[in-house]
Design a protein around this motif. Structure first.
Motif, short mmCIF file in Angstrom:
data_model
loop_
_atom_site.label_atom_id
_atom_site.label_comp_id
_atom_site.label_asym_id
_atom_site.label_seq_id
_atom_site.Cartn_x
_atom_site.Cartn_y
_atom_site.Cartn_z
N LEU A 29 0.80 -1.22 0.00
CA LEU A 29 0.00 0.00 0.00
C LEU A 29 0.83 1.28 0.00
N THR A 30 1.95 1.29 0.72
CA THR A 30 2.79 2.49 0.74
C THR A 30 3.37 2.78 -0.63
N LEU A 31 3.84 1.74 -1.32
CA LEU A 31 4.39 1.92 -2.66
C LEU A 31 3.30 2.39 -3.63
N ILE A 32 2.11 1.84 -3.50
CA ILE A 32 0.99 2.28 -4.35
C ILE A 32 0.72 3.77 -4.12
N LYS A 33 0.72 4.19 -2.85
CA LYS A 33 0.47 5.60 -2.56
C LYS A 33 1.55 6.49 -3.18
N ASN A 34 2.81 6.03 -3.12
CA ASN A 34 3.90 6.81 -3.72
C ASN A 34 3.70 6.96 -5.22
N TRP A 35 3.18 5.94 -5.86
CA TRP A 35 2.92 6.03 -7.30
C TRP A 35 1.74 6.97 -7.58
N LEU A 36 0.72 6.89 -6.73
CA LEU A 36 -0.46 7.74 -6.93
C LEU A 36 -0.11 9.22 -6.90
N GLN A 43 8.86 7.01 -16.90
CA GLN A 43 10.10 7.35 -16.22
C GLN A 43 9.91 7.39 -14.71
N ALA A 44 8.84 8.04 -14.26
CA ALA A 44 8.57 8.13 -12.83
C ALA A 44 8.33 6.74 -12.23
N THR A 45 7.64 5.90 -12.99
CA THR A 45 7.35 4.54 -12.53
C THR A 45 8.63 3.72 -12.40
N LEU A 46 9.51 3.80 -13.41
CA LEU A 46 10.76 3.05 -13.37
C LEU A 46 11.66 3.54 -12.23
N GLU A 47 11.67 4.85 -11.99
CA GLU A 47 12.47 5.38 -10.89
C GLU A 47 11.95 4.86 -9.54
N LEU A 48 10.65 4.74 -9.42
CA LEU A 48 10.05 4.23 -8.18
C LEU A 48 10.39 2.75 -7.97
N LEU A 49 10.50 2.01 -9.07
CA LEU A 49 10.76 0.58 -9.00
C LEU A 49 12.23 0.22 -8.88
N SER A 278 2.78 0.42 -20.92
CA SER A 278 3.94 -0.38 -20.55
C SER A 278 3.52 -1.35 -19.45
N HIS A 279 4.31 -2.42 -19.30
CA HIS A 279 3.99 -3.40 -18.27
C HIS A 279 4.10 -2.79 -16.88
N GLU A 280 5.10 -1.93 -16.67
CA GLU A 280 5.32 -1.34 -15.34
C GLU A 280 4.16 -0.44 -14.94
N ILE A 281 3.70 0.40 -15.88
CA ILE A 281 2.55 1.26 -15.57
C ILE A 281 1.30 0.41 -15.39
N GLY A 282 1.17 -0.63 -16.21
CA GLY A 282 0.04 -1.55 -16.06
C GLY A 282 0.05 -2.24 -14.71
N MET A 283 1.25 -2.58 -14.23
CA MET A 283 1.38 -3.21 -12.92
C MET A 283 0.84 -2.30 -11.82
N PHE A 284 1.24 -1.02 -11.86
CA PHE A 284 0.76 -0.08 -10.85
C PHE A 284 -0.71 0.26 -11.04
N THR A 285 -1.15 0.33 -12.29
CA THR A 285 -2.58 0.57 -12.54
C THR A 285 -3.42 -0.50 -11.88
N ASN A 286 -3.00 -1.76 -12.04
CA ASN A 286 -3.78 -2.85 -11.47
C ASN A 286 -3.62 -2.96 -9.96
N LEU A 287 -2.45 -2.57 -9.44
CA LEU A 287 -2.32 -2.48 -7.98
C LEU A 287 -3.24 -1.40 -7.42
N ALA A 288 -3.35 -0.27 -8.15
CA ALA A 288 -4.25 0.80 -7.71
C ALA A 288 -5.71 0.34 -7.75
N LEU A 289 -6.05 -0.46 -8.77
CA LEU A 289 -7.41 -1.01 -8.86
C LEU A 289 -7.67 -2.01 -7.73
#
Length: 418
Positions: A29-36, A43-49, A278-289
């Protein structure tokens, strides 16, 4: 379904992102919030990962023949039977430097091995595992192995390569089989002592697949270590190990069933998966869902007298004492998700389950009602629909539901759709 939607923290109850809740299953949840609160760009997603990136081997397994066994044996006996391969996978794997990934609540396993492990040693370990299981266990497993890059987050492996090898192990391996990816195969020296054939002409997202037919086992078989990533309480696991050594003792089995099993109504809700550029953005999109799924469930449970078991991946599982309450909850849940433009499909069944607390927080569940709910919703269901098992027909009014009959694994079943 491809999405370009932008997520914000305002979509959620603020309490969802309490730091104290960041131990729940594999939902970081904390990582999801950081992405939100980020730009949500590639680029922002890859830096977070980046801090979570690891290189090495991901090894996944899945049991074969379990569906047939569940028709012949009780829940506790099934849990004792699937416990044995998990012990072997973990014992051999940790002996050569691997570590268990996630919580092994179901019949599958996942291990991560650092890049420093030699590929020949790992292949010998996998052959040792399969030979030990063949000699001592009632069920077989298929193993999928890949060398590549992953994201190790909150005790779980994420990323395209992790998802693909897990899917291969689940859908494209047979009992006793070892399948390795092209990335793994190309690490082996030319003079290796293994018999390896290409599995098929199909090229996956991680390249070609190869079947390990034969080769040397480890020179020493590690002693059994039963402390794999166990989901159960210490007391239950001790009883399960005892039962595993006396499966023919029906009286002891009945005592354990009376002690641990409960009759509940199980609601399984699956949300639709979304794709992104991208797969990385899709990963966070689905974590957010998934976080929205969790948030919606927690808010509805304040009104309906039920318990959240877990929210992981695309599913949420809930249990109730009363069938009417469970159905009302499921209908309200579907409506709430639809209002957020999230399509869902739901399965509801009732019967004997094992509900247990996880050592790291949260809960998990085992039992045929979970399997039935999943088969109705995930295997045969349409998004936007809700499905009741034939058991629910005796517990709720199904006059507004459509009766459907179909065959699964050679067995004809009747369900109700609305």
């Amino acid at each position: 379904m491809t999405t370009t939607r932008k997520f914000t923290t305002e979509q959620y109850n603020p309490a969802l992102f309490d730091i104290s809740q960041d131990i729940i299953g594999s939902l970081p949840l904390t990582l999801i919030k950081n992405w939100l609160v980020s730009e949500q760009t590639q680029q922002a997603t890859l830096e977070l990962l980046e801090p979570y990136k690891v290189k090495g081997y991901a090894i996944s397994s899945d049991s074969a023949g379990l569906t047939k066994l569940t028709k012949q044996k009780g829940l506790l006996e099934i849990l004792a039977i699937i416990n044995q391969p998990k012990e072997i996978v973990y014992s051999v794997g940790t002996a050569i430097g691997g570590e268990g990934v996630g919580i092994w609540a179901a019949d599958n396993t996942q291990m991560f091995y650092p890049a420093s492990v030699q590929p020949e040693t790992l292949l010998s370990a996998l052959l040792t595992i399969q030979r030990q299981i063949s000699e001592t266990c009632q069920i077989k497993i298929g193993l999928g192995a890949h060398y590549g890059e992953f994201y190790y987050i909150n005790g779980g492996l994420y990323g395209l390569e992790a998802d693909v090898i897990e899917e291969i192990a689940e859908n494209d391996t047979e009992g006793g089989e070892i399948v390795i990816s092209q990335g793994f195969y190309e690490l082996l020296p030319e003079n290796h002592n293994f018999t390896i054939t290409q599995k098929s002409e199909v090229v996956t997202q991680i390249g070609k697949l190869f079947r390990v037919v034969d080769g040397p086992s480890l020179t020493e078989i590690p002693s059994l270590n039963p402390q794999y990533p166990i989901p159960y309480s210490e007391d239950f696991y001790a009883d399960l190990l005892a039962y595993g050594n006396r499966l023919t003792d029906t009286e002891f089995g009945k005592q354990l069933a009376d002690k641990y099993l409960q009759n509940k109504v199980v609601v399984l809700i699956e949300r639709e998966t979304e794709e992104a550029q991208s797969h990385e953005i899709g990963m966070f999109t689905n974590l957010a869902l998934t976080a929205e799924l969790k948030d919606t469930g927690l808010q509805l449970l304040q009104k309906y007298n039920g318990v959240e078991v877990k929210v992981v991946g695309s599913i949420g599982i809930y249990v109730f004492d009363e069938a009417d309450t469970a159905l009302n909850f499921a209908q309200a849940f579907r409506q709430e998700l639809a209002a957020q433009n999230i399509a869902s499909r739901t399965g509801i069944d009732a019967g004997s389950i094992l509900l247990f607390d996880l050592a790291a927080g949260g809960r998990d569940i085992a039992g045929n009602p979970v399997n039935v709910a999943s088969k109705m919703a995930q295997d045969k269901g349409q998004f936007g629909k809700l499905y009741l098992s034939s058991t629910l027909k005796t517990l709720v009014d199904v006059s507004q539901f459509t009766q459907i009959t179909y065959t699964v694994s050679g067995v004809e079943i009747t369900i109700y759709e609305a």
